[in-house]
Design a protein around this motif. Structure first.
Motif, short mmCIF file in Angstrom:
data_model
loop_
_atom_site.label_atom_id
_atom_site.label_comp_id
_atom_site.label_asym_id
_atom_site.label_seq_id
_atom_site.Cartn_x
_atom_site.Cartn_y
_atom_site.Cartn_z
N LEU A 1 0.82 -1.21 0.00
CA LEU A 1 0.00 0.00 0.00
C LEU A 1 0.86 1.26 0.00
O LEU A 1 0.56 2.23 -0.70
N ALA A 2 1.93 1.25 0.78
CA ALA A 2 2.82 2.42 0.82
C ALA A 2 3.46 2.65 -0.54
O ALA A 2 3.53 3.80 -1.01
N ILE A 3 3.90 1.57 -1.20
CA ILE A 3 4.50 1.71 -2.52
C ILE A 3 3.46 2.23 -3.52
O ILE A 3 3.75 3.12 -4.32
N GLY A 4 2.24 1.71 -3.46
CA GLY A 4 1.19 2.16 -4.36
C GLY A 4 0.82 3.62 -4.15
O GLY A 4 0.62 4.37 -5.12
N ILE A 5 0.74 4.04 -2.90
CA ILE A 5 0.40 5.43 -2.60
C ILE A 5 1.51 6.37 -3.07
O ILE A 5 1.25 7.43 -3.64
N TYR B 1 11.47 7.11 -4.12
CA TYR B 1 11.29 6.46 -2.82
C TYR B 1 10.49 5.17 -2.96
O TYR B 1 10.80 4.16 -2.30
N ALA B 2 9.48 5.19 -3.81
CA ALA B 2 8.67 3.99 -4.02
C ALA B 2 9.49 2.87 -4.66
O ALA B 2 9.38 1.71 -4.26
N VAL B 3 10.32 3.22 -5.62
CA VAL B 3 11.16 2.21 -6.25
C VAL B 3 12.18 1.66 -5.25
O VAL B 3 12.45 0.45 -5.22
#
Length: 112
Positions: free
Chosen positions: A7-11, A37-39
């Motif tokens: 969920l954190a990566i998706g957001i 940051y997501a990657v």
């Protein structure tokens, strides 16, 4: 824990893409940082979420019986953090030069 990380990566990806589509350069820089940051979180999650595990194999323990954390994703994320910091600094210099030459901070060059 995997669901929270996903969920954190998706957001972060969703927020980053939304900011990339905005017309101002500062929002573009922040969007690229959020995607970075997501990657990094995604690469870090590839190594598995092991808590209180050794990062290397112990002597005399066969690899199939040992419980260890893979250090390669951690090294990749550390390298990616340094590269993304340098690229963000370069992008900010380019954005400031573009604003100085054009007089606007819009990505497409038009005033809203």
């Amino acid at each position: 824990m995997e669901v929270v990380l996903a969920l954190a990566i998706g957001i972060l990806i969703g927020s980053g893409v939304w900011l990339l589509l905005r017309p101002r350069t500062f929002q573009l820089v922040v969007g690229l940082s959020l995607i970075s940051y997501a990657v990094n979180l995604f690469i870090f999650s590839i190594g598995g979420l092991a808590i209180d595990k050794e990062p290397i194999l112990a002597d005399g323990v066969p690899p199939d019986l040992a419980h260890y954390t893979d250090p390669v994703p951690q090294a990749l994320v550390l390298t990616a953090i340094v590269i993304s910091f340098a690229m963000t600094a370069l992008l900010l210099v380019i954005v400031l030069a573009s604003r100085g030459m054009t007089g606007t901070d819009h990505v497409d060059g038009t005033e809203a």
